[in-house]
Design an enzyme around this catalytic site. Structure first.
Site, mmCIF file in Angstrom:
data_model
loop_
_atom_site.group_PDB
_atom_site.id
_atom_site.type_symbol
_atom_site.label_atom_id
_atom_site.label_comp_id
_atom_site.label_asym_id
_atom_site.label_seq_id
_atom_site.Cartn_x
_atom_site.Cartn_y
_atom_site.Cartn_z
ATOM 1 N N GLY A 10 0.828 -1.207 0.000
ATOM 2 C CA GLY A 10 0.000 0.000 0.000
ATOM 3 C C GLY A 10 0.862 1.257 0.000
ATOM 4 N N GLY A 36 -3.760 -2.734 -2.421
ATOM 5 C CA GLY A 36 -2.319 -2.480 -2.583
ATOM 6 C C GLY A 36 -1.892 -2.774 -4.014
ATOM 7 N N GLY A 102 -2.027 -11.968 17.504
ATOM 8 C CA GLY A 102 -1.723 -13.338 17.910
ATOM 9 C C GLY A 102 -0.290 -13.714 17.546
ATOM 10 C CE1 TYR A 145 -9.606 2.736 7.097
ATOM 11 C CE2 TYR A 145 -10.095 4.866 8.087
ATOM 12 C CZ TYR A 145 -9.177 3.956 7.586
ATOM 13 O OH TYR A 145 -7.833 4.267 7.587
ATOM 14 N NE ARG A 186 -6.557 8.015 0.346
ATOM 15 C CZ ARG A 186 -5.779 7.281 1.147
ATOM 16 N NH1 ARG A 186 -5.824 7.451 2.445
ATOM 17 N NH2 ARG A 186 -4.956 6.407 0.618
HETATM 18 N N1 UDP Z 1 -13.167 15.661 -1.423
HETATM 19 C C1 UDP Z 1 -13.521 16.536 -2.418
HETATM 20 N N2 UDP Z 1 -13.361 16.141 -3.723
HETATM 21 C C2 UDP Z 1 -12.871 14.921 -4.072
HETATM 22 C C3 UDP Z 1 -12.496 14.035 -3.042
HETATM 23 C C4 UDP Z 1 -12.670 14.430 -1.728
HETATM 24 O O1 UDP Z 1 -13.966 17.662 -2.154
HETATM 25 O O2 UDP Z 1 -12.762 14.644 -5.289
HETATM 26 C C5 UDP Z 1 -13.331 16.093 -0.026
HETATM 27 C C6 UDP Z 1 -14.035 15.094 0.880
HETATM 28 O O3 UDP Z 1 -15.436 15.254 0.826
HETATM 29 C C7 UDP Z 1 -13.463 15.463 2.232
HETATM 30 C C8 UDP Z 1 -12.042 15.927 1.899
HETATM 31 O O4 UDP Z 1 -12.044 16.249 0.519
HETATM 32 O O5 UDP Z 1 -14.177 16.527 2.807
HETATM 33 C C9 UDP Z 1 -10.990 14.865 2.156
HETATM 34 O O6 UDP Z 1 -11.426 13.689 1.532
HETATM 35 P P1 UDP Z 1 -10.540 12.382 1.416
HETATM 36 O O7 UDP Z 1 -11.371 11.374 0.694
HETATM 37 O O8 UDP Z 1 -9.227 12.714 0.847
HETATM 38 O O9 UDP Z 1 -10.267 11.888 2.893
HETATM 39 P P2 UDP Z 1 -11.063 11.977 4.281
HETATM 40 O O10 UDP Z 1 -10.357 13.018 5.041
HETATM 41 O O11 UDP Z 1 -12.510 12.353 4.040
HETATM 42 O O12 UDP Z 1 -10.913 10.626 4.847
#
Ligand code: UDP
Length: 310
Positions: A10, A36, A102, A145, A186
């Site tokens: 990853g 990954g 474990g 998660y 992300r």
């Molecule tokens: N986000 C966004 N546009 C995208 C992807 C994410 O505006 O294309 C926003 C998402 O809604 C969050 C922030 O960016 O508020 C961070 O999102 P990410 O998925 O990176 O990680 P998180 O902190 O939510 O786990």
């Protein structure tokens, strides 16, 4: 040390393997390659101190010989990954953590679990300190998660208290850098690849939600220090430089020189409105704080995606 890293292929797992090898340790990398990518550790294949085993950590792990440390980093880690793989996410946090603990108990290894700022959920306390218990919706789509990480922490503390395993818990805040998957959904890879392609940057919600982004080399340094420390209570590791997602989009446009526009899409369910680590614990106990600026980190990350053809 002889060290096992789960989730070795990853984003964070592969950087951890690099660091452990650079420190002279022997590394056994485990990954089932669901999220990954073997290419993240391809460069290690000729290294006599590195071994890769394709294995799902939720299944029993047979390992001969001693093991000094086990770092449990296996898990889908981006919101779209864990929404697509909800049961695997819960299983790796629960059954996977159980198998890994474990093995650590059997071998007398120290154990470090990758926990998350998601244990704080949509936080009502800001910035987040380790003694905050969080605000998590257990049955919402992100709950798979958040609760997996919370259960992982609870199991880790139970092994520490009941079996005397030498355990560490790192609560990782948003981290970015080379080897992030372009399509993991992300915000960092999404905005960079959109900017490089001249496509609109997809801001979810109105862009006023905040995050605090840490460059991967800083995060790995914090984790390595935690591994060598005698801390058994959870420790936040992240960069406290907080910004809105709107500001982050503008920074990506500036640094890529892109003429992309911004477009606004619905905010995902339970998306935290704010997030910022209080790192006084890491500063005091580990002598750690981040060094790489957002600008410098983004420069390297943009370069990585450019080199990958985006
Ligand atoms: N986000 C966004 N546009 C995208 C992807 C994410 O505006 O294309 C926003 C998402 O809604 C969050 C922030 O960016 O508020 C961070 O999102 P990410 O998925 O990176 O990680 P998180 O902190 O939510 O786990």
């Amino acid at each position: 040390m002889r060290v096992m890293v789960t989730g070795a292929a990853g984003f964070l797992g592969s950087h951890l393997c690099d660091r452990l090898l650079a420190e002279g340790h022997e590394v056994i990398g485990l990954d089932n390659l669901v999220t990954g990518n073997i290419r993240n550790v391809e460069h290690l294949s000729g290294n006599p101190r590195y071994q890769f085993i394709k294995h799902d950590v939720t299944e029993y792990i047979f390992l001969s010989g001693p093991l000094d440390a086990l770092l449990h980093f296996a898990s889908p880690a981006s919101p779209i990954d864990y929404l697509e793989l909800p049961i695997q996410t819960l299983k790796v946090g629960a059954l996977g953590t159980h198998k890994a603990l474990g093995l650590a108990r059997e071998k007398g290894s120290r154990f470090l679990i990758a926990s998350s700022s998601e244990v704080y959920g949509d936080p009502l306390i800001h910035p987040q300190k380790e003694d905050y218990w969080g605000n998590v919706n257990p049955i919402g789509p992100r709950g798979v998660y958040d609760e997996a990480k919370r259960f992982g922490e609870a199991l880790t503390m139970a092994y520490h208290r009941s079996h005397g395993v030498d355990t560490k818990i790192v609560r990782i805040f948003n981290t970015f850098g080379p080897r992030m998957r372009a399509n993991d959904g992300r915000v960092v890879p999404a905005f960079i690849t959109q900017a490089l392609a001249g496509k609109p940057l997809t801001i979810f919600g109105d862009g006023t939600q905040t995050r605090s982004f840490c460059f991967v080399s800083d995060l790995i340094e914090g984790i390595y220090r935690l591994l060598l420390s005698d801390l058994s209570e959870p420790c936040n590791v992240g960069n406290p430089a907080e910004m809105t997602i709107q500001q982050f989009a503008e920074e990506v446009l500036r640094l890529t020189g892109s003429k992309s526009t911004l477009t606004y899409e619905p905010l995902p369910t339970d998306d935290p409105k704010v997030r910022q680590p209080d790192i006084s614990h890491a500063k005091e106990k580990l002598g750690w704080e981040p060094r790489v600026s957002l600008k410098e980190g983004l420069r390297q990350t943009i370069e990585f995606f450019r080199a990958a053809g985006y």
